[in-house]
Design an enzyme around this catalytic site. Structure first.
Site, PDB file in Angstrom:
ATOM      1  N   ASP A   1      38.326   2.127 -17.992  1.00  0.00           N
ATOM      2  CA  ASP A   1      37.078   2.119 -18.738  1.00  0.00           C
ATOM      3  C   ASP A   1      37.260   2.673 -20.126  1.00  0.00           C
ATOM      4  OD1 ASP A   1      36.380   2.263 -15.711  1.00  0.00           O
ATOM      5  OD2 ASP A   1      34.645   1.393 -16.747  1.00  0.00           O
TER       6      ASP A   1
HETATM    7  C1  LIG Z   1      38.018  -4.550 -15.924  1.00  0.00           C
HETATM    8  S1  LIG Z   1      38.116  -2.881 -15.614  1.00  0.00           S
HETATM    9  C2  LIG Z   1      36.559  -2.504 -14.959  1.00  0.00           C
HETATM   10  C3  LIG Z   1      36.427  -1.026 -14.613  1.00  0.00           C
HETATM   11  O1  LIG Z   1      35.022  -0.738 -14.578  1.00  0.00           O
HETATM   12  C4  LIG Z   1      34.708  -0.268 -13.280  1.00  0.00           C
HETATM   13  O2  LIG Z   1      33.685   0.681 -13.318  1.00  0.00           O
HETATM   14  P1  LIG Z   1      32.148   0.219 -12.998  1.00  0.00           P
HETATM   15  O3  LIG Z   1      32.204  -0.653 -11.780  1.00  0.00           O
HETATM   16  O4  LIG Z   1      31.438   1.542 -12.772  1.00  0.00           O
HETATM   17  O5  LIG Z   1      31.687  -0.484 -14.241  1.00  0.00           O
HETATM   18  C5  LIG Z   1      35.986   0.346 -12.777  1.00  0.00           C
HETATM   19  O6  LIG Z   1      36.223   1.614 -13.340  1.00  0.00           O
HETATM   20  C6  LIG Z   1      36.986  -0.696 -13.244  1.00  0.00           C
HETATM   21  O7  LIG Z   1      38.293  -0.274 -13.262  1.00  0.00           O
END
Ligand SMILES: CSC[C@H]1O[C@H](OP(=O)(O)O)[C@H](O)[C@@H]1O
Length: 350
Positions: free
Chosen positions: A246
């Site tokens: 992220d």
């Molecule tokens: C393409 S990497 C996406 C990254 O985002 C996710 O978090 P969230 O589902 O809370 O937006 C997760 O950390 C992934 O690795």
């Protein structure tokens, strides 16, 4: 046919409501910035790259319904609404980087006296629309670089077993995915023996989204509970761990879904190389280490309930950070669309 979580045509944006998956596949309309902020904040759409793309497309849709004859008004509206979208979720940097770049473009067009307000609006929307194809191209490059780095030291006929966490596929990007893009490329090369995906409590991105994508693509995979990672590494010969990001700090420290850090520690203990796969739009060169990354805390209900069903005792207090920080020392390589970098190389690469 690859999975799509974003449907966009000029003036119309729909997103796949990921809170309903895998039981229900339902697209909902995003009519403007307010809708965009809400679907991101509620995690109906999530994933660092997808957050930026949907956020910016929600502004493109809103602007396309308005006529501007004053460039100053247009510039002010663009800056205010992009900064508002950045506030929807604090940890992923992609929306912030996209906002900064688009505000810089808006200011450039504003200062260009040959550009009318309507031309400025059209050029601005065109730039946002280009994010969709660029993200998919970046993910394909990430897949190629990541697969070749994982395979480079192995016998040419060997098969690999990969562990991944959370969801980093077509449901977290414009398509193909980052860490899941590496897995898709290994599968296309016929070198992937098996994928293990963690359920990723409490939002269950792994059980609900990654498993959904792997079954859709007919990739051999097994779902495990988050607490099984140590036993898996002890009993199964895991070739590598590949996760998303992220926000990556300039020293390589990486913010990713909660649970990533402990997987990295276990990978170190078991001698399994741990990779982060992320486009440069997830790398925050403005911060020197993971200590400076804000970690979003999510509502208790995401832990205490599955849907409307309470699974935790009424009255218990909860701690629900959505991300944790993996130190650069635990990361073998950061796989980007420009190549694979050791964490120590990141600060000097453009
Ligand atoms: C393409 S990497 C996406 C990254 O985002 C996710 O978090 P969230 O589902 O809370 O937006 C997760 O950390 C992934 O690795």
């Amino acid at each position: 046919m690859t999975l799509k979580s974003i449907k966009y045509e000029k003036g119309n944006l729909e997103i796949l409501d990921q809170l309903l998956l895998p039981a229900q596949s339902k697209f909902i309309q995003v009519k403007g910035v307010e809708d965009g902020w809400k679907v991101i904040n509620k995690m109906q759409v999530r994933g660092a790259p997808a957050i930026a793309i949907v956020g910016c497309l929600s502004l493109a849709v809103e602007l396309s319904t308005e006529v501007f004859d004053d460039k100053k008004v247009l510039r002010q509206e663009i800056e205010g609404k992009l900064n508002y979208l950045v506030s929807s979720r604090p940890t992923a940097v992609n929306m912030k980087i996209a906002a900064d770049e688009l505000i810089a473009l808006s200011n450039k067009l504003y200062k260009d006296e040959t550009v009318t307000a309507e031309v400025m609006k059209v050029k601005f929307i065109d730039e946002i629309e280009s994010m969709l194809e660029k993200d998919i191209a970046d993910n394909k490059a990430i897949g190629e670089y990541g697969a070749s780095d994982i395979l480079k030291s192995l016998p040419s006929d060997s098969m690999v077993r990969i562990l991944t966490h959370c969801n980093t596929g077509s449901l977290a990007t414009a398509g193909y995915g980052t860490a899941l893009g590496v897995i898709r490329t290994l599968h296309s090369l016929k070198r992937l023996e098996h994928v293990y995906c963690t359920e990723t409590r409490p939002y269950n991105q792994g059980a609900r989204l990654t498993a959904y994508e792997l079954v859709h693509d007919k990739i051999p995979a097994t779902l495990i509970v988050d607490s099984m990672v140590a036993a898996l590494m002890k009993q199964r010969n895991i070739t590598a761990v590949v996760v998303g990001a992220d926000r990556v700090a300039s020293n390589g420290d990486t913010a990713n879904k909660i649970g990533t850090y402990q997987i990295a520690v276990l990978a170190k203990h078991h001698g399994v190389p741990f990779y982060v796969a992320a486009p440069f739009t997830s790398i925050d060169k403005k911060i020197i280490s993971g200590d400076h990354i804000i970690i979003e805390e999510r509502p208790d209900r995401e832990m205490t309930h599955v849907g409307d069903h309470r699974i935790a005792a009424q009255g218990i207090s909860c701690w629900n950070p959505a991300f944790d920080i993996t130190p650069a020392a635990l990361i073998a390589g950061i796989i980007t669309e420009k190549g694979v970098f050791r964490p120590s190389e990141l600060a000097n690469c453009q």
